[in-house]
Design a protein around this motif. Structure first.
Motif, short mmCIF file in Angstrom:
data_model
loop_
_atom_site.label_atom_id
_atom_site.label_comp_id
_atom_site.label_asym_id
_atom_site.label_seq_id
_atom_site.Cartn_x
_atom_site.Cartn_y
_atom_site.Cartn_z
N GLN A 189 0.61 -1.14 0.12
CA GLN A 189 0.01 0.24 0.01
C GLN A 189 0.43 1.11 -0.58
OE1 GLN A 189 -2.20 -0.66 3.46
NE2 GLN A 189 -4.47 -1.88 2.21
N GLY A 190 1.58 1.56 -1.52
CA GLY A 190 2.85 2.63 -1.17
C GLY A 190 2.00 4.26 -1.10
N PHE A 191 0.12 3.80 -0.79
CA PHE A 191 0.19 5.58 -1.11
C PHE A 191 0.72 5.99 0.29
CE2 PHE A 191 -3.81 2.30 0.21
CZ PHE A 191 -3.22 2.39 1.76
N SER A 192 0.28 4.68 1.47
CA SER A 192 1.28 5.72 3.60
C SER A 192 2.57 5.57 2.99
CB SER A 192 0.54 3.49 4.36
OG SER A 192 1.65 2.50 3.65
N GLN A 193 3.17 5.66 1.83
CA GLN A 193 5.13 5.97 2.37
C GLN A 193 4.89 7.38 2.46
OE1 GLN A 193 5.57 2.80 -1.47
NE2 GLN A 193 8.28 3.23 -0.83
N GLN A 194 6.09 7.71 2.94
CA GLN A 194 6.58 9.02 2.68
C GLN A 194 7.46 9.87 2.72
OE1 GLN A 194 7.66 9.55 7.05
NE2 GLN A 194 4.88 8.92 8.11
N PRO A 195 7.58 10.55 1.61
CA PRO A 195 8.63 10.87 0.82
C PRO A 195 9.85 11.26 0.90
CG PRO A 195 6.68 12.20 0.56
CD PRO A 195 6.34 12.05 1.32
N ASP A 196 10.90 11.03 0.80
CA ASP A 196 12.14 11.56 1.44
C ASP A 196 12.70 10.01 3.08
OD1 ASP A 196 12.48 13.08 0.15
OD2 ASP A 196 11.99 14.77 1.40
N LEU A 197 11.65 9.37 3.29
CA LEU A 197 11.88 8.61 4.30
C LEU A 197 11.91 6.86 3.55
CD1 LEU A 197 12.36 7.69 7.29
CD2 LEU A 197 9.83 7.94 7.38
N ASP A 198 10.56 7.41 2.72
CA ASP A 198 10.22 5.83 2.13
C ASP A 198 10.98 5.92 1.11
OD1 ASP A 198 9.13 4.32 4.10
OD2 ASP A 198 7.73 5.62 4.01
N PHE A 199 11.35 7.12 0.14
CA PHE A 199 11.24 6.39 -1.45
C PHE A 199 11.76 8.37 -2.08
CE2 PHE A 199 6.90 7.88 -1.35
CZ PHE A 199 6.83 9.64 -2.10
N ASP A 200 12.40 8.39 -3.03
CA ASP A 200 12.95 9.52 -2.75
C ASP A 200 12.66 9.69 -4.65
OD1 ASP A 200 14.70 10.19 -1.41
OD2 ASP A 200 16.09 8.75 -2.21
N ASP A 201 13.13 9.41 -5.62
CA ASP A 201 12.37 9.24 -6.86
C ASP A 201 11.75 8.41 -7.69
OD1 ASP A 201 14.25 11.88 -7.37
OD2 ASP A 201 15.65 10.99 -7.95
N THR A 202 10.29 8.77 -8.38
CA THR A 202 8.83 7.87 -9.21
C THR A 202 9.10 7.88 -10.53
OG1 THR A 202 7.57 9.24 -8.76
CG2 THR A 202 8.63 7.71 -6.43
N PHE A 203 9.26 7.40 -11.28
CA PHE A 203 8.96 7.13 -12.81
C PHE A 203 8.37 5.82 -13.40
CE2 PHE A 203 13.67 6.35 -12.78
CZ PHE A 203 13.39 5.74 -14.34
N SER A 204 8.07 5.54 -13.94
CA SER A 204 7.78 4.88 -15.03
C SER A 204 8.30 4.72 -16.51
CB SER A 204 6.18 4.17 -15.44
OG SER A 204 5.60 4.14 -13.69
N PRO A 205 9.38 3.82 -16.92
CA PRO A 205 9.92 3.73 -18.40
C PRO A 205 9.50 3.59 -18.71
CG PRO A 205 10.22 1.66 -16.96
CD PRO A 205 9.80 2.69 -15.73
N VAL A 206 8.89 5.22 -19.81
CA VAL A 206 7.91 4.65 -21.14
C VAL A 206 8.01 4.47 -21.98
CG1 VAL A 206 5.67 5.08 -21.75
CG2 VAL A 206 5.27 5.22 -19.44
N VAL A 207 8.90 4.16 -23.31
CA VAL A 207 8.31 4.88 -24.83
C VAL A 207 8.06 5.66 -25.64
CG1 VAL A 207 8.56 2.33 -25.99
CG2 VAL A 207 10.23 4.01 -26.56
N LYS A 208 8.43 6.11 -25.77
CA LYS A 208 7.81 7.49 -26.34
C LYS A 208 6.79 6.42 -27.82
CE LYS A 208 9.90 12.26 -26.31
NZ LYS A 208 10.88 12.87 -26.58
#
Length: 549
Positions: free
Chosen positions: A52-71
């Motif tokens: 349940q990633g909605f309960s994660q806290q920025p800088d504490l549990d994760f830094d950057d987020t993105f999905s690899p999506v080709v154009k």
């Protein structure tokens, strides 16, 4: 569920540890899905453990987020090159892709429901690898996958980060990454073994079609098909009664945005209905229903990519100046062809003070797109020696692109002027005039009459899949008159003949519709030199008037 837990344990995804006192504990749950095969039949039941990633806290549990999506334009360009060179194309799906990424942050998660260790019920899971649902899961899996590709000799493209190329002598591999799906064209079937990947398919052509409307099939069963997705008589306004429940409208509009990836002929219609999702009115709902009625008659149609020369880029740009009755904004659209294949298109709105300004901004947008495509083709070792031809139907815009003349009304677009003129001066671009009757980009800026819409749709390579026929072939050339209710015996005979040849997905309602029935119908055989199709089968084309031959 047992298989999922066994896979997590074998992958050393987590360890049971005592619950830290000041740590953020992420929840977990099971998601259940029905997996269907390509024909829509139930294949298996799937259970997946997600955090349940909605309960994660920025800088504490994760830094950057993105999905690899080709154009998407990159996908179409690579497919066009591969089909033209007769390369085998492999399509792959990475199983449990997000479970292979290594975490750089310490993340604690509750034990999975139903699998709580009876010896340590109060312990929590310390995650070593990513799980579905974690915000950093796509980035973590991508980083590990890229390291593996670089070890094999692949290089990342500068124009599209998620395109990877491998060159060794005469051997070439292109790898396109879209989250956990991979398209892998290779110059030789034997090259697939070097990456330890499994061969899936080697088609001779591609027909791209997204089956997104299956979930809404019950709404499409009883509706009457129509010939165009947009009503040309009226435009959408905001001065009508509101709709009480806009939820279904927003769900459908969101799904249709994905459908435009392979159906450019509905790009303008979808753009219009998406403008009013915040303030939905009854005419907007009717416009959405019209798109669904159009799709009902063309469910099997998709973007067709065929073998053709890939040595030239041709673009069309058009603008509907102050066409919006609510905001008086303009709509610009363009389409770009690589050889005979459509690889890129756009339909968007602009604020402009003059028709010349918006026309020139439209030319600037398509020139920027073609400049990016030329750089992409250069990295793919597909050189374009000819200048890109840009067609527009505005003479003033064409003159501004070629003549070094400054006017008072063009001072505010001086940056665009310098950009396009530089491309023209070095010979990368030629801006030419085209009559409106051959301006294919019109379909991205406004609603068109049936005859123009059908002709432009065919020019965009939107058609039925190229099915291979068996048995005898029909050689039918004839012009048949049809009554307004579609009951002419000769026209029905033409449809009957087409039905005897497995119908190729055509139906009476698809050809004639319920209300808009063409006055003439021509049945063409694909083997005739005048036929617009390249595959085996019949094609029924509606002609606009009696003088068409």
């Amino acid at each position: 569920m047992d298989a999922e837990m066994a896979a997590l344990l074998s992958n050393h995804t987590r360890d049971l540890v005592p619950k830290p006192s000041n740590a953020n504990i992420v929840g977990s749950r099971w998601l259940y899905r029905h997996k269907f095969d390509a024909n829509g039949r139930l294949e298996r039941y799937k259970g997946r453990l997600v955090a349940q990633g909605f309960s994660q806290q920025p800088d504490l549990d994760f830094d950057d987020t993105f999905s690899p999506v080709v154009k998407l334009a990159t996908i179409r360009v690579v497919l066009s090159i591969s089909i033209s060179r007769n390369w085998p194309i492999h399509q792959l799906d990475v199983k449990n892709a997000f479970l292979h990424g290594d975490l750089t942050k310490t993340v604690y998660m509750r034990q999975p429901p139903g699998y709580i260790d009876s010896s340590f019920p109060d312990h929590v899971c310390r995650l070593h690898k990513a799980l579905y649902g974690l915000k950093q899961a796509p980035r973590a899996s991508y980083q590990r996958f890229v390291v593996y590709l670089f070890s094999l000799g692949f290089l990342s493209s500068k124009t599209d980060t998620f395109l990877f190329t491998y060159h060794c002598g005469y051997n070439t591999i292109y790898l396109l990454l879209y989250v956990d799906d991979i398209i892998l064209p290779t110059s030789s079937p034997t090259l697939i073994s070097m990456a330890s990947l499994r061969l899936v398919a080697s088609p001779d052509s591609f027909s791209l079609n997204l089956p997104l409307l299956r979930r809404f099939s019950h709404e499409l069963i009883w509706c009457n098909p129509c010939s165009t997705p947009v009503d040309t008589k009226t435009k959408l306004v905001v001065d009508d009664e509101p709709v009480s429940n806009p939820t279904l409208y927003r769900i459908l509009a969101g799904a249709l945005q994905y459908l435009t990836f392979t159906r450019p002929n509905i790009a303008y219609a979808v753009q219009q209905v998406c403008l009013f999702m915040h303030d939905l009115r009854l005419p907007h709902l009717n416009a959405l229903k019209r798109i669904l009625r159009y799709l009902k008659g063309t469910l099997s149609h998709g973007l067709h990519i065929k073998a053709s020369a890939v040595d030239c880029l041709v673009a069309y740009s058009d603008v509907d100046w102050v066409g919006c009755p609510n905001t008086r904004r303009s709509t610009s659209g363009f389409c770009v062809y690589l050889g005979d294949n459509l690889v890129s298109w756009s339909s968007k709105r602009h604020v402009s003070r003059s028709s010349v300004e918006v026309e020139y901004r439209g030319i600037t947008n398509v020139v920027a797109e073609t400049a990016w495509l030329r750089n992409l083709l250069l990295e793919l070792y597909c050189l374009i020696f000819h200048a890109t031809v840009v067609f527009c139907d505005n003479v003033s815009g064409m003159y501004l692109a070629s003549n070094p003349v400054q006017h008072q009304r063009t001072k505010h677009v001086e940056i665009d002027l310098h950009f396009v003129r530089e491309c023209v001066a070095i010979g990368h671009v030629r801006v030419l005039h085209v009559p409106s009757t051959y301006q294919y980009a019109d379909i991205f800026t406004k609603g068109l009459p049936t005859s123009f819409f059908l002709d432009f749709k065919n020019s965009l390579n939107i058609r039925l899949p190229p099915d291979q026929t068996t048995g005898g072939k029909y050689y039918l050339w004839g012009v048949f008159k049809a009554k307004k209710n579609g009951s002419s015996s000769v026209a029905n005979h033409a449809l009957k003949v087409a039905s005897n040849n497995d119908n190729h997905g055509l139906s009476k309602n698809e050809v004639f519709g319920e209300k808009e029935v063409p006055t003439r119908v021509k049945v063409l055989d694909s083997h005739s030199p005048r036929s617009p199709l390249s595959n085996n089968g019949l094609f029924i084309k509606c002609l606009p008037d009696e003088n068409d031959n």
